[in-house]
Design a protein around this motif. Structure first.
Motif, PDB file in Angstrom:
ATOM      1  N   CYS A 291     -40.814  89.914 -41.815  1.00 57.32           N
ATOM      2  CA  CYS A 291     -42.202  89.958 -41.343  1.00 57.32           C
ATOM      3  C   CYS A 291     -42.352  89.165 -40.056  1.00 57.32           C
ATOM      4  O   CYS A 291     -41.740  88.112 -39.882  1.00 57.32           O
ATOM      5  N   GLY A 292     -43.188  89.674 -39.162  1.00 57.52           N
ATOM      6  CA  GLY A 292     -43.427  88.980 -37.908  1.00 57.52           C
ATOM      7  C   GLY A 292     -44.828  89.224 -37.395  1.00 57.52           C
ATOM      8  O   GLY A 292     -45.552  90.097 -37.895  1.00 57.52           O
ATOM      9  N   ASN A 293     -45.226  88.451 -36.405  1.00 58.19           N
ATOM     10  CA  ASN A 293     -46.471  88.724 -35.704  1.00 58.19           C
ATOM     11  C   ASN A 293     -46.187  88.810 -34.212  1.00 58.19           C
ATOM     12  O   ASN A 293     -45.095  88.448 -33.745  1.00 58.19           O
ATOM     13  N   PHE A 294     -47.166  89.286 -33.458  1.00 59.98           N
ATOM     14  CA  PHE A 294     -46.947  89.488 -32.029  1.00 59.98           C
ATOM     15  C   PHE A 294     -48.280  89.491 -31.302  1.00 59.98           C
ATOM     16  O   PHE A 294     -49.358  89.655 -31.902  1.00 59.98           O
ATOM     17  N   SER A 295     -48.206  89.308 -29.995  1.00 59.60           N
ATOM     18  CA  SER A 295     -49.395  89.382 -29.159  1.00 59.60           C
ATOM     19  C   SER A 295     -48.981  89.869 -27.779  1.00 59.60           C
ATOM     20  O   SER A 295     -47.793  89.911 -27.444  1.00 59.60           O
ATOM     21  N   PHE A 296     -49.982  90.228 -26.987  1.00 57.67           N
ATOM     22  CA  PHE A 296     -49.744  90.657 -25.606  1.00 57.67           C
ATOM     23  C   PHE A 296     -50.405  89.705 -24.614  1.00 57.67           C
ATOM     24  O   PHE A 296     -50.696  90.076 -23.484  1.00 57.67           O
ATOM     25  N   GLY A 297     -50.654  88.478 -25.034  1.00 52.73           N
ATOM     26  CA  GLY A 297     -51.154  87.466 -24.129  1.00 52.73           C
ATOM     27  C   GLY A 297     -52.647  87.439 -23.935  1.00 52.73           C
ATOM     28  O   GLY A 297     -53.193  86.508 -23.351  1.00 52.73           O
ATOM     29  N   SER A 298     -53.354  88.466 -24.397  1.00 57.03           N
ATOM     30  CA  SER A 298     -54.810  88.519 -24.244  1.00 57.03           C
ATOM     31  C   SER A 298     -55.387  89.377 -25.345  1.00 57.03           C
ATOM     32  O   SER A 298     -54.875  90.467 -25.629  1.00 57.03           O
ATOM     33  N   ALA A 299     -56.461  88.913 -25.964  1.00 50.62           N
ATOM     34  CA  ALA A 299     -57.075  89.663 -27.054  1.00 50.62           C
ATOM     35  C   ALA A 299     -57.696  90.968 -26.573  1.00 50.62           C
ATOM     36  O   ALA A 299     -57.934  91.881 -27.358  1.00 50.62           O
ATOM     37  N   ARG A 300     -57.982  91.088 -25.255  1.00 54.76           N
ATOM     38  CA  ARG A 300     -58.653  92.272 -24.724  1.00 54.76           C
ATOM     39  C   ARG A 300     -57.695  93.235 -24.033  1.00 54.76           C
ATOM     40  O   ARG A 300     -58.132  94.152 -23.354  1.00 54.76           O
ATOM     41  N   ASN A 301     -56.398  93.021 -24.145  1.00 55.01           N
ATOM     42  CA  ASN A 301     -55.480  93.899 -23.427  1.00 55.01           C
ATOM     43  C   ASN A 301     -55.535  95.312 -23.986  1.00 55.01           C
ATOM     44  O   ASN A 301     -55.809  95.513 -25.174  1.00 55.01           O
ATOM     45  N   PRO A 302     -55.310  96.329 -23.129  1.00 56.26           N
ATOM     46  CA  PRO A 302     -55.427  97.725 -23.571  1.00 56.26           C
ATOM     47  C   PRO A 302     -54.483  98.101 -24.702  1.00 56.26           C
ATOM     48  O   PRO A 302     -54.816  98.932 -25.545  1.00 56.26           O
ATOM     49  N   LEU A 303     -53.306  97.494 -24.751  1.00 58.86           N
ATOM     50  CA  LEU A 303     -52.357  97.840 -25.801  1.00 58.86           C
ATOM     51  C   LEU A 303     -52.859  97.460 -27.188  1.00 58.86           C
ATOM     52  O   LEU A 303     -52.521  98.111 -28.174  1.00 58.86           O
ATOM     53  N   SER A 304     -53.690  96.418 -27.265  1.00 63.99           N
ATOM     54  CA  SER A 304     -54.206  96.018 -28.572  1.00 63.99           C
ATOM     55  C   SER A 304     -55.146  97.061 -29.148  1.00 63.99           C
ATOM     56  O   SER A 304     -55.423  97.063 -30.345  1.00 63.99           O
TER      57      SER A 304
END
Length: 271
Positions: A85-98
């Motif tokens: 199990c893991g978690n991840f982010s793209f550096g910003s809560a509003r990024n388009p990929l999210s």
């Protein structure tokens, strides 16, 4: 035509594996802004409980993917469950990929031929405690997520969201142009021309697939990109020009309309 290049360049994927081995008891994962989750069931079975949705039995080796923050639990079956199990982010809560997927993804590993080598390496790293194990697992998890995006775009398994738009050859041409040239003075006619479609057909297809108008998507992309550049320490006047606004006042106006804060206020709150 690299459909992910600009997105991954500006919004940096960071993953961390936090559990590998037997899932001994029910585990809860809360919704946290900007944080997604990925779970791999290697052996055994489990029950997936997602807030507001029916329980799902997972009885085959599978990948469970939450791109958007979503409260959920994993409950091991009677024979146990071997998981990673893991978690991840793209550096910003509003990024388009999210916002690229409309809901969680559940796929059997047998369906993921293009990911098999990475999965094998990831499982091997998790097996033995060697030097650099955590860093190796984290980087392999990031690679796995990128390969999963490729798989979803190429397999026609999704029909709504940014990845669905990037899977459509016509919409993808327009989206890539917007991502690569946010500073351009885009009009609906120019976007439609990139897609090789009439304005009416382009606008309808874009809204049906991405769930918003081309103009709204462009504004969100510009603001998301501006946030990323501001966090890098770029001056506001440079950022405004880079994302297609005449200067700081114009950027501040759209910031307030979108976020309720000026760029300076937003940056101060993000510290």
């Amino acid at each position: 035509m690299d459909r992910l290049a600009a997105l991954l360049q500006h919004f940096h994927l960071r993953a961390r594996i936090f559990n590998s081995g037997p899932l001994c008891e029910a585990s809860r994962y809360d919704s946290t802004d900007g944080i997604g989750h990925i779970h791999l069931l290697k052996k055994g079975s489990l029950r997936l409980q997602v807030d507001g949705a029916p329980d799902r039995l997972v009885a085959e080796p599978s990948l469970i993917f939450f791109l958007q923050p979503t409260g959920h639990s994993l409950v091991p079956g009677t024979e146990g469950a071997e998981t990673l199990c893991g978690n991840f982010s793209f550096g910003s809560a509003r990024n388009p990929l999210s916002r690229a997927l409309s809901g969680p993804i559940l796929l059997e590993l047998a369906q993921l031929d293009g990911l098999s080598r990475t999965l094998e390496l990831l499982f091997d790293e998790a097996l033995i405690d060697r030097c650099g194990r955590q860093a190796a697992m984290d980087r392999l998890c990031e690679l796995l997520i990128i390969q999963l995006f490729r798989h979803l775009m190429d397999s026609d398994e999704i029909d709504v969201g940014l990845l669905a738009g990037l899977a459509d050859p016509r919409l993808a041409r327009a989206l890539i142009a917007l991502h690569d040239q946010p500073q351009a003075p885009w009009t609906l006619a120019q976007m439609a021309s990139e897609a090789g479609m009439s304005r009416a057909r382009f606008a309808a297809a874009f809204r049906e697939t991405l769930g918003q108008t081309p103009g709204d998507y462009l504004t969100q992309w510009r603001i998301s990109l501006a946030q990323s550049l501001l966090l890098e320490g770029r001056p506001t006047d440079w950022v405004a020009q880079a994302v297609g606004y005449s200067g700081p006042p114009a950027l501040a106006k759209v910031f307030r309309q979108t976020l309720g804060l000026s760029p300076t206020q937003w940056l101060k709150n993000s510290d």
